[in-house]
Each structure stands twice: as structure tokens, then as C-alpha cells.
Design a protein around this motif. Structure first.
Motif, PDB file in Angstrom:
ATOM      1  N   LEU A 197      36.011   1.557   8.941  1.00  0.00           N
ATOM      2  CA  LEU A 197      35.796   2.649   9.880  1.00  0.00           C
ATOM      3  C   LEU A 197      36.649   3.862   9.520  1.00  0.00           C
ATOM      4  O   LEU A 197      36.153   4.996   9.443  1.00  0.00           O
ATOM      5  CB  LEU A 197      36.155   2.165  11.290  1.00  0.00           C
ATOM      6  N   VAL A 198      37.941   3.643   9.285  1.00  0.00           N
ATOM      7  CA  VAL A 198      38.834   4.754   8.951  1.00  0.00           C
ATOM      8  C   VAL A 198      38.357   5.437   7.672  1.00  0.00           C
ATOM      9  O   VAL A 198      38.313   6.672   7.595  1.00  0.00           O
ATOM     10  CB  VAL A 198      40.296   4.264   8.817  1.00  0.00           C
ATOM     11  N   ALA A 200      35.346   5.525   6.464  1.00  0.00           N
ATOM     12  CA  ALA A 200      34.071   6.216   6.696  1.00  0.00           C
ATOM     13  C   ALA A 200      34.297   7.529   7.451  1.00  0.00           C
ATOM     14  O   ALA A 200      33.640   8.528   7.182  1.00  0.00           O
ATOM     15  CB  ALA A 200      33.121   5.313   7.481  1.00  0.00           C
ATOM     16  N   GLN A 201      35.253   7.530   8.380  1.00  0.00           N
ATOM     17  CA  GLN A 201      35.452   8.715   9.217  1.00  0.00           C
ATOM     18  C   GLN A 201      36.329   9.757   8.541  1.00  0.00           C
ATOM     19  O   GLN A 201      36.069  10.944   8.620  1.00  0.00           O
ATOM     20  CB  GLN A 201      36.118   8.303  10.541  1.00  0.00           C
ATOM     21  N   ASN A 202      37.416   9.296   7.910  1.00  0.00           N
ATOM     22  CA  ASN A 202      38.387  10.235   7.340  1.00  0.00           C
ATOM     23  C   ASN A 202      39.344   9.450   6.446  1.00  0.00           C
ATOM     24  O   ASN A 202      40.419   9.052   6.871  1.00  0.00           O
ATOM     25  CB  ASN A 202      39.158  10.929   8.482  1.00  0.00           C
ATOM     26  N   ALA A 203      38.913   9.246   5.187  1.00  0.00           N
ATOM     27  CA  ALA A 203      39.667   8.361   4.283  1.00  0.00           C
ATOM     28  C   ALA A 203      41.096   8.848   4.088  1.00  0.00           C
ATOM     29  O   ALA A 203      42.013   8.051   3.898  1.00  0.00           O
ATOM     30  CB  ALA A 203      38.956   8.250   2.937  1.00  0.00           C
ATOM     31  N   ASP A 204      41.297  10.162   4.161  1.00  0.00           N
ATOM     32  CA  ASP A 204      42.629  10.713   3.953  1.00  0.00           C
ATOM     33  C   ASP A 204      43.613  10.275   5.032  1.00  0.00           C
ATOM     34  O   ASP A 204      44.832  10.274   4.819  1.00  0.00           O
ATOM     35  CB  ASP A 204      42.526  12.241   3.916  1.00  0.00           C
ATOM     36  N   SER A 205      43.086   9.892   6.195  1.00  0.00           N
ATOM     37  CA  SER A 205      44.002   9.518   7.267  1.00  0.00           C
ATOM     38  C   SER A 205      44.757   8.227   6.935  1.00  0.00           C
ATOM     39  O   SER A 205      45.810   7.970   7.518  1.00  0.00           O
ATOM     40  CB  SER A 205      43.281   9.416   8.612  1.00  0.00           C
ATOM     41  N   LEU A 206      44.242   7.437   5.980  1.00  0.00           N
ATOM     42  CA  LEU A 206      45.010   6.266   5.533  1.00  0.00           C
ATOM     43  C   LEU A 206      46.396   6.682   5.055  1.00  0.00           C
ATOM     44  O   LEU A 206      47.367   5.953   5.211  1.00  0.00           O
ATOM     45  CB  LEU A 206      44.289   5.563   4.374  1.00  0.00           C
ATOM     46  N   ASN A 207      46.473   7.882   4.454  1.00  0.00           N
ATOM     47  CA  ASN A 207      47.754   8.371   3.935  1.00  0.00           C
ATOM     48  C   ASN A 207      48.702   8.819   5.029  1.00  0.00           C
ATOM     49  O   ASN A 207      49.838   9.180   4.758  1.00  0.00           O
ATOM     50  CB  ASN A 207      47.515   9.527   2.957  1.00  0.00           C
ATOM     51  N   CYS A 208      48.220   8.868   6.258  1.00  0.00           N
ATOM     52  CA  CYS A 208      49.075   9.236   7.385  1.00  0.00           C
ATOM     53  C   CYS A 208      49.399   8.014   8.242  1.00  0.00           C
ATOM     54  O   CYS A 208      49.936   8.156   9.341  1.00  0.00           O
ATOM     55  CB  CYS A 208      48.388  10.273   8.260  1.00  0.00           C
ATOM     56  N   SER A 209      49.052   6.838   7.763  1.00  0.00           N
ATOM     57  CA  SER A 209      49.237   5.664   8.610  1.00  0.00           C
ATOM     58  C   SER A 209      50.647   5.107   8.452  1.00  0.00           C
ATOM     59  O   SER A 209      51.353   5.409   7.496  1.00  0.00           O
ATOM     60  CB  SER A 209      48.201   4.600   8.271  1.00  0.00           C
ATOM     61  N   GLY A 210      51.030   4.295   9.421  1.00  0.00           N
ATOM     62  CA  GLY A 210      52.371   3.723   9.424  1.00  0.00           C
ATOM     63  C   GLY A 210      52.336   2.206   9.375  1.00  0.00           C
ATOM     64  O   GLY A 210      51.294   1.609   9.051  1.00  0.00           O
TER      65      GLY A 210
ATOM     66  N   ALA B 237      39.500  11.867  21.542  1.00  0.00           N
ATOM     67  CA  ALA B 237      39.407  11.404  20.151  1.00  0.00           C
ATOM     68  C   ALA B 237      39.355   9.877  20.095  1.00  0.00           C
ATOM     69  O   ALA B 237      38.599   9.293  19.310  1.00  0.00           O
ATOM     70  CB  ALA B 237      40.602  11.923  19.347  1.00  0.00           C
ATOM     71  N   LEU B 238      40.122   9.236  20.961  1.00  0.00           N
ATOM     72  CA  LEU B 238      40.156   7.771  20.954  1.00  0.00           C
ATOM     73  C   LEU B 238      38.807   7.185  21.350  1.00  0.00           C
ATOM     74  O   LEU B 238      38.349   6.197  20.771  1.00  0.00           O
ATOM     75  CB  LEU B 238      41.271   7.279  21.888  1.00  0.00           C
ATOM     76  N   LYS B 239      38.172   7.812  22.329  1.00  0.00           N
ATOM     77  CA  LYS B 239      36.854   7.345  22.778  1.00  0.00           C
ATOM     78  C   LYS B 239      35.858   7.366  21.612  1.00  0.00           C
ATOM     79  O   LYS B 239      35.078   6.418  21.436  1.00  0.00           O
ATOM     80  CB  LYS B 239      36.380   8.250  23.917  1.00  0.00           C
ATOM     81  N   LYS B 240      35.904   8.419  20.809  1.00  0.00           N
ATOM     82  CA  LYS B 240      35.014   8.491  19.643  1.00  0.00           C
ATOM     83  C   LYS B 240      35.307   7.363  18.643  1.00  0.00           C
ATOM     84  O   LYS B 240      34.390   6.780  18.071  1.00  0.00           O
ATOM     85  CB  LYS B 240      35.167   9.859  18.947  1.00  0.00           C
ATOM     86  N   SER B 241      36.584   7.069  18.466  1.00  0.00           N
ATOM     87  CA  SER B 241      36.957   5.990  17.542  1.00  0.00           C
ATOM     88  C   SER B 241      36.480   4.633  18.055  1.00  0.00           C
ATOM     89  O   SER B 241      36.053   3.777  17.277  1.00  0.00           O
ATOM     90  CB  SER B 241      38.473   5.949  17.350  1.00  0.00           C
ATOM     91  N   ILE B 242      36.567   4.428  19.370  1.00  0.00           N
ATOM     92  CA  ILE B 242      36.085   3.157  19.941  1.00  0.00           C
ATOM     93  C   ILE B 242      34.589   3.024  19.722  1.00  0.00           C
ATOM     94  O   ILE B 242      34.083   1.953  19.356  1.00  0.00           O
ATOM     95  CB  ILE B 242      36.410   3.071  21.456  1.00  0.00           C
ATOM     96  N   ASP B 243      33.851   4.117  19.923  1.00  0.00           N
ATOM     97  CA  ASP B 243      32.405   4.063  19.702  1.00  0.00           C
ATOM     98  C   ASP B 243      32.096   3.714  18.249  1.00  0.00           C
ATOM     99  O   ASP B 243      31.207   2.909  17.961  1.00  0.00           O
ATOM    100  CB  ASP B 243      31.764   5.414  20.063  1.00  0.00           C
TER     101      ASP B 243
END
Lengths: 282, 282
Positions: A197-198, A200-210, B237-243
């Protein structure tokens, strides 16, 4: 016990061999591997006992035979092994799904000497290189004796897992599969779905994960072939767990829609209370 | 920098104080705490600088002021602090949601000296007792400068987080909130929902879980009050991620229904490929 045969030198089979070497000095452990090269790999990983790609010498005088091959390979291997295994030997496996395995192997080993096991140990790593003598320390192990199993054999199998450091409990194969759908198979699917999911939505956000994201998705690094087989083999129980998860998410989404802070706090507090008392595992 | 003021002595505020003590010996750190007793707790946890429950002496000569209180407490505190903070000071916060915080604090600090920050660090533990000087080493930190921010202030803020060991990246507040909905807020909600689901279906199965379940649900042990506030503040934003997550689960459920081994293996392999390259965090 004088001799234990381990069929399949992966993470679990290799770890059983190392653990027996360390904790059961009176017992010899012999390993069967499909590939001849795997025998050399065993030596390199500190597993010293008998090893061969020939089944007969490995199993014929063993008192306990443990199937540590993938679920989909068990039936064929059992059909060959049955002719060499002593009629007094207890037979078990370490598969992550029990009802279909117990049914299939129970039909092959008509003596009633087959009893399913599932030590809840392992990691996202796989293969002999990841094997550890202490993998089973403090791990939960479920055994699934059915009608034909003798109390003596059930006791012998329990004793074996206890010697390796496990907490042992006995459940039916169906109970086992329902439990695993909840605490292992659904979490695995959620972790994979979350990563996909991450990306598909915004692969770059993996680089902001903790670390939260790392831990939540660790199991998604497990071997896809093995896990696909596990999830599909337990698909009926898993499907029910997914439906129940969808209901939970629907409930949470409603709290967000209606900005219900009190309800959300109670939802999170209930989860925290249960999670906080989970016993640490080594 | 001669002096940094930290408002709020929790896990993040305490860790910033410890990190500045260790990594920025030229800089004094002063901490404001709402409760007088918290000042003594700071000493017991190795935080040696100025500390007070009186705001004025803490912030008046600071060059950087960092709001480390819960999101819901920021506005009231900022409305008091604004009268004491020097007009040359850069002001930031460490809140987990940025758009609403940046809007609110941007209106209070009309000088344009407020720039949002979010170091993705922390754990399920909270409070000063969990503070660590190395909490920020290798952590990702997002800063969210908006129109009025000067390049010099943005650089100063980046430099600060870099000195603490962070990887810094600059994004808009809205981008930040969308990213966090995916890699932090949704995983948190999933972890809580998973624990609640397991307890509702078969609480005893928690006793059969392994390290996979422990890791997948670790974040569910975080403080419910703080997380409820975070999730609700970022609810759109969270609601969109849940969907989107529901869609992924629906897709996986279909593979199970139709016993599609090949598709499931590809689904898991895609997740593994992405998960395997996640950089380790200390």
C-alpha cells in the motif's frame, strides 16, 4: 532418546539439530537433505552429526523423526520415508498449518505414531545460515495429538520440545489453525499489504519511516514461496480473520469520521492493556 | 547556538536535552515543565541544565525554542510563550501532525520564525524515564517550512537536527501529514485493531503468539491519549489510508477465495522486495 532424525535442513531443521547437540548430549541427531551440497553446508554451520541425502540410513533407527520441509513437500517425502521408519518411532512435523498436514500424514503413518507439532519460532530470515541453538528458548510450541495417538507418545513429544526450551500446549489441529490465522497469518498478510500500500501510494514515504514501521512490517521480509503456501493452506480460517479485521477498521474509520476522541482513546487503551502483558520472548 | 529552550520534558523533550548536552557542548539547554516535580525528575534522569516551571527565564534568551508538549497543549502554551520569546529566536515543535500545528503556531508567531519539525523517533515508551541521548541518531526528521520562513532560519533548524544525528528532509505540512498517515498512523491503528481483534475472537491465542506478533503490535503499547489525539488530528489523511488498506485486504481475500498461489506469491514477493531495502535505524 538415542537418535533423532531431522528431515530438511532449513532454519527450523538446522536449529533443532543445533539445539539437540547442545541440550541433549545423550542423543545423536541425523539430518536428511534433498540436495547433496546441503550436507556440506550443515558442517559449515556447526551441525556435526550424521547427514545424508539418502533417507534410509537417516530414519531407519531413529526414535523421533521430524519433518522440517515445506508443507507442500511433506506428502511426497512421507510416502517414501514410511517404508524406512521404525514402527516404534514417533513422527512429527513443524508445519505452520496443522489440519491438512495432520490429515495427510496421519493417513500415511497408519500406526497412529504421527503427532503434529508447531514451534512458534523463526524469523523473517530463512535457511540453515539463520539457524540458532537457542531458537526455541521460551518459544510457544503447540502439539496437536489426535485420536490414535498414545499418551506415551504425546508425553515423549512434549518432553522433546520442553528439553529444547519451549512452552508446550496441546490443541486440536483445527484450533491450532484458527489461532495461527489470528496471531500469525493475518499479521503476515497485514504487513505485506501495508508495504504494498505504501509503495503504491507514495514509495518515497518509506524513506521517512521510523522504527514503528520497521517492526510492524518485519515479517513481510519472510520467504514469499513458503508464506504463500501457508496462507493458502489455511485460507478458510484466514479469510474469517480478514473479515473480522475489516470490521475493526470500519469501526475505527467511523470514530475518525465522527471525531470521537473518547471512543478512540478507549479503543487504543484496550489494545495497549492487552499488548502490555504479552510475555517477552528471547 | 548559545541556548536552546525545550518546552515539555517527555520522551522527546528529555532526549533532545540529553542529546544537546552530549553533542553540542557549546550550547546550554533549558527545560520548561508544567509540573514543579518534573524539575526533580529531570535531575534524576541526567538532565543537568536550567529547569523551571516558570516560562519566562527558560525562553527569554533562547535562540531556539522547541515545543515538545502534546499537540492539544501547543496553542495555549504558545499564546503564553509568545510574549517572552526573543524576536530573533527560531521556534519549532516535534508534533506528529503538521498542517494544523503549523497553521495554529504560524498565526501566533507572526514573525514567520516558526518552522514545524517532526523527528521520527521514539518508541512505545513515553516519559522522561525513556529519554536517551542517542534517540535521534539515524532517525528521519522532516521539517515543514512555509512561505514566511527565511532560508537562514531553515538552515539553522536543519543544522540543529543534523547535529543530533538525524537525516533531515524538507516537505510541506500537507505532504508530511499524508506520509505519516501511511507509515505511522495507519500502522498504529492496524496494530491496535489487530490486538483488539485477537482478544475479541480468542484472547487465549495471545499466549500462542511469537515474535512476529510481538513486533507487529509493539506500537499498540504507545500512550492512548497522545495517539488518539494524533490520529484524530490527522483523520482526513488517515481515513484515505484506511480505505486504501481495505482495498489491499480485499485483493488478498480474493486471492485466498480463488486459491491463487501464483498471485499471492507475487503479492508477498513485492512486499519483501520493498521491505528488504529499508535502511536499518539504530
Amino acid at each position: 532418546m538415542r537418535k533423532i532424525a531431522v528431515l530438511g535442513p532449513g532454519l527450523l531443521g538446522g536449529s533443532i539439530a543445533l539445539a539437540v547437540q547442545q541440550k541433549m548430549p545423550e542423543t545423536r541427531v541425523a539430518i536428511w537433505a534433498r540436495r547433496k551440497e546441503a550436507v556440506d553446508e550443515l558442517r559449515r554451520n556447526g551441525i556435526l552429526g550424521e547427514a545424508s541425502s539418502d533417507l534410509e540410513p537417516i530414519v531407519s533407527d531413529a526414535e523421533l523423526v521430524i519433518f522440517c520441509v515445506p508443507i507442500g513437500a511433506m506428502q511426497d517425502l512421507a510416502n517414501v520415508a514410511v517404508q524406512f521408519i521404525s514402527e516404534n518411532a514417533v513422527i512429527t512435523d513443524v508445519g505452520s498449518v496443522k489440519a491438512p498436514v495432520v490429515e495427510t500424514l496421519g493417513e500415511i503413518f497408519r500406526s497412529g505414531k504421527f503427532i503434529g507439532s508447531h514451534p512458534i519460532a523463526g524469523s523473517e530470515r530463512s535457511g540453515i545460515e539463520a539457524a540458532r541453538a537457542d531458537l526455541f528458548e521460551n518459544a510457544n510450541c503447540m502439539i496437536t495429538p489426535t485420536g490414535p495417538a498414545s499418551p506415551a507418545d504425546v508425553t515423549a513429544l512434549s518432553q522433546f520440545w520442553l528439553r529444547l526450551g519451549c512452552n508446550v500446549r496441546s490443541v486440536t489441529p483445527v484450533e491450532h489453525d484458527e489461532i495461527m490465522a489470528l496471531v500469525s497469518h493475518l499479521p503476515h498478510l497485514l504487513a505485506a499489504a501495508l508495504v504494498n500500500l505504501v509503495c503504491a501510494q507514495n514509495a518515497d514515504s518509506l524513506n521517512c519511516s521510523g522504527n514503528g514501521f520497521r517492526d510492524a512490517t518485519r515479517v513481510a521480509s519472510g520467504p514469499p514461496e513458503m508464506w504463500s503456501e501457508i496462507l493458502l493452506t489455511n485460507r478458510h480460517a484466514l479469510k474469517k480473520s480478514i473479515d473480522a479485521m475489516s470490521d475493526q477498521l470500519h469501526r475505527a474509520a467511523k470514530m475518525l469520521d465522527q471525531n470521537q476522541g473518547h471512543e478512540m482513546q478507549e479503543f487504543l487503551a484496550a489494545a495497549k492493556n492487552h499488548r502490555d502483558v504479552l510475555r517477552p520472548i528471547s
